[in-house]
Design a protein around this motif. Structure first.
Motif, short mmCIF file in Angstrom:
data_model
loop_
_atom_site.label_atom_id
_atom_site.label_comp_id
_atom_site.label_asym_id
_atom_site.label_seq_id
_atom_site.Cartn_x
_atom_site.Cartn_y
_atom_site.Cartn_z
N ARG A 86 -60.00 -37.97 17.72
CA ARG A 86 -58.71 -38.62 18.00
C ARG A 86 -58.80 -40.14 18.02
O ARG A 86 -57.96 -40.81 18.63
CB ARG A 86 -58.12 -38.12 19.32
CG ARG A 86 -57.78 -36.62 19.32
CD ARG A 86 -56.72 -36.29 18.27
NE ARG A 86 -56.15 -34.99 18.47
CZ ARG A 86 -56.59 -33.86 17.89
NH1 ARG A 86 -57.64 -33.92 17.08
NH2 ARG A 86 -55.99 -32.71 18.10
N GLU A 87 -59.82 -40.71 17.37
CA GLU A 87 -59.78 -42.15 17.16
C GLU A 87 -58.59 -42.45 16.25
O GLU A 87 -57.95 -43.50 16.36
CB GLU A 87 -61.08 -42.64 16.52
CG GLU A 87 -62.26 -42.66 17.47
CD GLU A 87 -63.48 -43.29 16.85
OE1 GLU A 87 -63.33 -44.02 15.83
OE2 GLU A 87 -64.59 -43.09 17.36
N TRP A 88 -58.34 -41.53 15.32
CA TRP A 88 -57.13 -41.56 14.50
C TRP A 88 -56.30 -40.35 14.89
O TRP A 88 -56.52 -39.24 14.41
CB TRP A 88 -57.47 -41.50 13.01
CG TRP A 88 -58.22 -42.70 12.48
CD1 TRP A 88 -58.37 -43.90 13.08
CD2 TRP A 88 -58.89 -42.79 11.23
NE1 TRP A 88 -59.11 -44.74 12.29
CE2 TRP A 88 -59.43 -44.10 11.13
CE3 TRP A 88 -59.09 -41.92 10.17
CZ2 TRP A 88 -60.17 -44.53 10.04
CZ3 TRP A 88 -59.82 -42.34 9.07
CH2 TRP A 88 -60.34 -43.64 8.99
N PRO A 89 -55.34 -40.48 15.79
CA PRO A 89 -54.56 -39.33 16.26
C PRO A 89 -53.60 -38.82 15.17
O PRO A 89 -53.33 -39.53 14.19
CB PRO A 89 -53.80 -39.88 17.46
CG PRO A 89 -53.74 -41.36 17.24
CD PRO A 89 -54.99 -41.72 16.51
N GLY A 113 -48.41 -44.34 1.77
CA GLY A 113 -49.75 -44.46 2.30
C GLY A 113 -50.30 -43.13 2.79
O GLY A 113 -49.78 -42.06 2.50
N THR A 114 -51.36 -43.20 3.56
CA THR A 114 -52.06 -42.02 4.04
C THR A 114 -51.99 -41.95 5.56
O THR A 114 -52.21 -42.95 6.25
CB THR A 114 -53.54 -42.06 3.59
OG1 THR A 114 -53.59 -42.10 2.15
CG2 THR A 114 -54.29 -40.83 4.08
N ARG A 115 -51.69 -40.76 6.06
CA ARG A 115 -51.63 -40.55 7.50
C ARG A 115 -52.42 -39.30 7.88
O ARG A 115 -52.59 -38.38 7.07
CB ARG A 115 -50.18 -40.37 7.98
CG ARG A 115 -49.33 -41.64 7.86
CD ARG A 115 -47.90 -41.39 8.32
NE ARG A 115 -47.09 -42.60 8.26
CZ ARG A 115 -46.99 -43.50 9.23
NH1 ARG A 115 -47.62 -43.28 10.39
NH2 ARG A 115 -46.25 -44.59 9.09
N VAL A 116 -52.90 -39.29 9.13
CA VAL A 116 -53.52 -38.08 9.65
C VAL A 116 -52.43 -37.02 9.77
O VAL A 116 -51.32 -37.30 10.25
CB VAL A 116 -54.16 -38.33 11.03
CG1 VAL A 116 -54.74 -37.03 11.60
CG2 VAL A 116 -55.25 -39.40 10.91
N ALA A 117 -52.72 -35.81 9.32
CA ALA A 117 -51.73 -34.74 9.31
C ALA A 117 -51.23 -34.44 10.73
O ALA A 117 -52.02 -34.37 11.68
CB ALA A 117 -52.31 -33.49 8.68
#
Length: 233
Positions: A23-26, A68-72
């Motif tokens: 969860r560093e990238w939630p 862009g790109t995001r965490v699902a």
């Protein structure tokens, strides 16, 4: 942080996966673009692209043009098992890793191996046997066969300097794999290598990796008694 001297798409993939799972990238957060990540890791953008492609295929990130790109937000619910670098697995257990090569030779593979890989009987393969240690205690025994026809460069590698596990993860692309977990007992020779009592219960992993329809390697990992598999869901 990844060792800049050993950058590969696999090592970047593992680091990005760690950032997502820890969860560093939630969920829903923006993922840095490939150019910025390539600068961070000191590698080519194509290397980052391959790592990102694997994350997208696993349903862990959403990639959209212009957005862009995001965490699902809702990752696909399926099991994804990465092949770990044994050295890092030991170090993550706060132990010092060491390694001993027992055997490295070209030989005709036994029929039980060629049959599993779909290769012709009598095929010559590279056979490697080694023991990995944690704080000087046996951690696992690695018994591996490598398809040299698929990886000609492997014939020149000195596996006393680097484990076959780590070299293959860094240098051998694969697209799929078969993996089986089982319980077994250590016979005399294996028990001695693992510093265990003969007949002791051990955890065994049998794995085959493929690049398309081409078999790369088959390996049996026999862990010393007391090993516990740790993974995430």
């Amino acid at each position: 942080m990844i060792d800049a001297e050993a950058i590969s798409w696999r090592s970047i993939h593992l680091e990005l996966l760690r950032r997502i799972t820890e969860r560093e990238w939630p969920p829903g957060s923006v993922v840095p673009n490939e150019t910025d990540l390539a600068a961070e890791f000191g590698c080519a953008r194509t290397t980052v692209h391959r790592a990102m492609r694997e994350l997208a295929a696993a349903g862990l990130i959403d990639r959209k043009r212009k957005a862009g790109t995001r965490v699902a937000l809702h990752p696909i619910s399926r099991v994804v098992l990465d092949i770990p670098i044994i050295r890092l697995e030991v170090e993550q257990r706060n132990a010092e890793w060491s390694y001993g090569l027992l055997k490295q030779d070209m030989r005709v593979a036994p029929p039980s191996i060629t049959a599993r890989l779909g290769l012709e009987r009598g095929t010559r393969m590279l056979h490697i046997a080694s023991v990995h240690f944690a704080d000087n205690h046996p951690f696992l025994h690695e018994d591996r066969w490598i398809n040299v026809d698929a990886l000609p460069a492997v014939a020149k590698v000195d596996f006393s300097a680097i484990s076959a596990n780590e070299w293959l993860i860094q240098n051998a692309p694969y697209t799929s794999g078969d993996i089986a977990f089982s319980a077994s007992t250590a016979d005399g020779p294996l028990a001695e290598l693992l510093a265990a009592a003969e007949g002791a219960a051990i955890f065994v992993v049998d794995r085959i990796t493929w690049n398309g329809a081409v078999p790369i390697t088959v390996v049996r990992l026999s862990y010393a008694p007391g090993y516990r598999l740790k993974t995430r869901i």
